[in-house]
Design a protein around this motif. Sequence first.
Motif, short mmCIF file in Angstrom:
data_model
loop_
_atom_site.label_atom_id
_atom_site.label_comp_id
_atom_site.label_asym_id
_atom_site.label_seq_id
_atom_site.Cartn_x
_atom_site.Cartn_y
_atom_site.Cartn_z
N SER A 85 0.82 -1.33 -0.13
CA SER A 85 -0.02 0.00 0.05
C SER A 85 0.92 1.18 0.01
N GLU A 86 1.88 1.04 0.94
CA GLU A 86 2.93 2.42 1.04
C GLU A 86 3.72 2.62 -0.31
N LYS A 129 -7.70 4.30 -0.22
CA LYS A 129 -7.70 4.63 1.23
C LYS A 129 -6.42 5.63 1.75
N ASP A 130 -5.38 5.16 1.40
CA ASP A 130 -4.17 5.69 2.14
C ASP A 130 -3.72 6.89 1.59
N ILE A 131 -4.05 7.01 0.02
CA ILE A 131 -3.70 8.32 -0.58
C ILE A 131 -4.91 9.61 -0.23
N THR A 132 -5.79 9.16 -0.25
CA THR A 132 -7.10 9.93 0.32
C THR A 132 -6.86 10.34 1.72
N LYS A 133 -6.24 9.64 2.59
CA LYS A 133 -5.89 9.94 3.95
C LYS A 133 -5.01 11.19 3.83
N LYS A 134 -3.94 11.01 3.05
CA LYS A 134 -2.94 12.03 3.21
C LYS A 134 -3.34 13.41 2.66
N TRP A 256 4.72 -3.93 -6.09
CA TRP A 256 4.29 -5.24 -6.67
C TRP A 256 3.80 -5.85 -5.49
N ASN A 257 4.05 -5.59 -4.31
CA ASN A 257 3.42 -6.32 -3.15
C ASN A 257 1.85 -5.79 -3.16
N PHE A 258 1.55 -5.04 -3.74
CA PHE A 258 0.36 -4.60 -4.01
C PHE A 258 -0.39 -4.86 -5.28
N ILE A 259 0.45 -4.95 -6.47
CA ILE A 259 -0.10 -5.18 -7.77
C ILE A 259 -0.40 -6.73 -7.71
N LEU A 260 0.64 -7.69 -7.37
CA LEU A 260 0.68 -8.85 -7.61
C LEU A 260 -0.78 -9.58 -7.01
N PRO A 261 -0.87 -9.32 -5.69
CA PRO A 261 -2.09 -9.72 -4.96
C PRO A 261 -3.39 -9.47 -5.81
N LEU A 262 -3.50 -7.95 -6.48
CA LEU A 262 -4.66 -7.52 -6.73
C LEU A 262 -4.69 -8.32 -8.27
N VAL A 263 -3.84 -8.58 -9.04
CA VAL A 263 -3.94 -9.23 -10.47
C VAL A 263 -4.09 -10.71 -10.21
N THR A 264 -3.80 -11.09 -9.18
CA THR A 264 -4.39 -12.56 -8.76
C THR A 264 -5.70 -12.63 -8.43
N LEU A 265 -6.16 -11.63 -7.68
CA LEU A 265 -7.97 -11.45 -7.22
C LEU A 265 -8.57 -11.63 -8.34
N ILE A 266 -8.17 -10.60 -9.27
CA ILE A 266 -8.88 -10.16 -10.48
C ILE A 266 -9.04 -11.42 -11.58
N SER A 267 -8.01 -11.82 -11.71
CA SER A 267 -7.48 -13.06 -13.08
C SER A 267 -8.32 -14.24 -12.36
N VAL A 268 -8.27 -14.70 -11.20
CA VAL A 268 -8.70 -16.10 -10.66
C VAL A 268 -10.09 -15.84 -10.59
N SER A 269 -10.75 -14.71 -10.23
CA SER A 269 -12.07 -14.35 -9.97
C SER A 269 -12.73 -14.41 -11.37
N ILE A 270 -12.20 -13.86 -12.45
CA ILE A 270 -12.78 -13.87 -13.77
C ILE A 270 -12.69 -15.38 -14.05
N TRP A 271 -11.55 -15.99 -14.02
CA TRP A 271 -11.56 -17.22 -14.48
C TRP A 271 -12.78 -18.07 -13.64
N GLY A 272 -13.03 -17.85 -12.53
CA GLY A 272 -13.52 -18.75 -11.64
C GLY A 272 -15.00 -18.43 -12.07
N LEU A 273 -15.68 -17.08 -12.35
CA LEU A 273 -16.92 -16.72 -12.75
C LEU A 273 -17.09 -17.60 -14.07
N TRP A 274 -16.17 -17.77 -14.99
CA TRP A 274 -16.36 -18.45 -16.25
C TRP A 274 -16.44 -20.02 -15.85
N TYR A 275 -15.51 -20.39 -15.25
CA TYR A 275 -15.36 -21.91 -15.12
C TYR A 275 -16.37 -22.48 -14.37
N SER A 276 -16.84 -21.77 -13.23
CA SER A 276 -17.96 -22.30 -12.41
C SER A 276 -19.23 -22.39 -12.93
#
Length: 511
Positions: A85-86, A129-134, A256-276
């Motif tokens: 986030s930082e 949320k962090d940048i809006t806080k600043k 990248w500690n923000f981007i990689l989990p985020l990309v994982t969430l989006i890609s797996v969720s989209i794949w899961g919506l399609w697959y399930s």
Amino acid sequence: MDILSIVPPIVAVVMAIITKRVLFSLFISIWVGGLIAAGGNPFEAVGQTFTWMKDVMVDPWNARFLVMTALLGTGAAFMFKTGGSEGLIKILQKRLTTKKRVLFLPYFLGILIFFNDYVNSVIVGNATKDITKKHKISREKLSYVIDSTAAPMATIGPVSDWIGFQVSLIAAAFASLSIVGMEPYFVFLQSIPWNFYAILCLLAVPMIIAGKDFGPMAKAEHRAHTTGKLIPDGSTPLSSVEQDLGEPFQKEGSVWNFILPLVTLISVSIWGLWYSGGGATGKSMMDALADTDVSVALTWGAFAMTTVGIILALVQGMGLKKCEDTLLGGIRTMLPALIIIVLAWSIGTVTAELGTAEFVVSATEGWMTTALIPFLVFAISMFISFATGTSWGTMSILTPIAIPLAYTMGGEELIPIVIGAIFAGAIFGDHVSPISDTTVMASIFSESDHIAHVNTQIPYALVPAGIAGVMYLLYSLIGSSIILLIVGIVVQFFLLRYLGNRHEKKFGEVG
């Protein structure tokens, strides 16, 4: 079906607004529903209250949703703890130098992440949320932007689990009427320009960001700007990562500690919506989305996000004990929200048991005329979704009733208009109801006090809703949705401008 059926949701909403204690208010309203169901016996009412709560928690979809919400909390916790986030703030703050620019970030992210409203809230909240806080932007303003892009965007697409669900409802209504020659997805596309509230709401956000605040939101922004207090005194945010997790393990973490989990969430969720939904068996994307299991797909995405977060933490040198503490801390941040969600579902069960929606529909059937149908459907949809806190539930109740009504009274031409009105009303009621899960999600991931979010959002939601209501009344005189939209957008622009200028002149507040 009698007038008592509308008492529990009214109790929930009124008590929540007056006491500002949403957990207490929801529990009392469920007990009131139990009292009505038990014929006035207070002891039976207590038993019924806990039976309803038990029933919603053991429902497979609901149980998975609770697990998913907890996992989203743990995924967000690792983003924070590993310094992701930082790292994001350091990149963004070089370009986003003013409050207005900062607020356009959650708006554009909300537009881009259109495939699911829950994931939208998670991503946009954590990214901003962090940048809006600043920049001393109130949590109420951030939660408004998140809430006003998540559901409206998901309901008009271009591809989302909402659209799959909505098309399946339209298809079922067509099948019951034996309508041939009308393709459900094409009719849904025709209904989008008639979904006046969603479109006006999406356009109201940039108008307000670029203009001036008014009402409770202006006071919230004035408070944040002058005192640095992002939430009102005496209120409690639904989640607070800093309080539950302490300092980041890596303050100088990589983005990248923000981007990689985020990309994982989006890609797996989209794949899961399609697959399930059976995408692997050769179904089209829209057919797969119509049959998908959202709770399963998003749980996979949230689990994958958390897993990537743990791996990144271990690579950074965080020990297993610290990882476990972060997991528990992430779940702890979600705990108030999880309880509210269970109680909100329970009040939804109460309204279903007492026949709230059926009472509202039956009470208004006698007023129906062809010219009034879109407006009355919009108004009924608003009330049901506000009272029950669920837009999908409202769509499920009204679509099989309103489409045959429209077909009988106005023919095929009236069907897309009425569908647009159903979805528009469902989103509005869901927006302004304190017992709505999407409203709760916006409060969670913006770290806002929930009732403060509801109170500040209502006046902003009433502007596009009021204009939309007038547009539905005018449909029989002006048959073009495009002309109505153009007029509505212009009226909204000048009305918001007038309200902002009037507030500034009266109170002289910044924001």
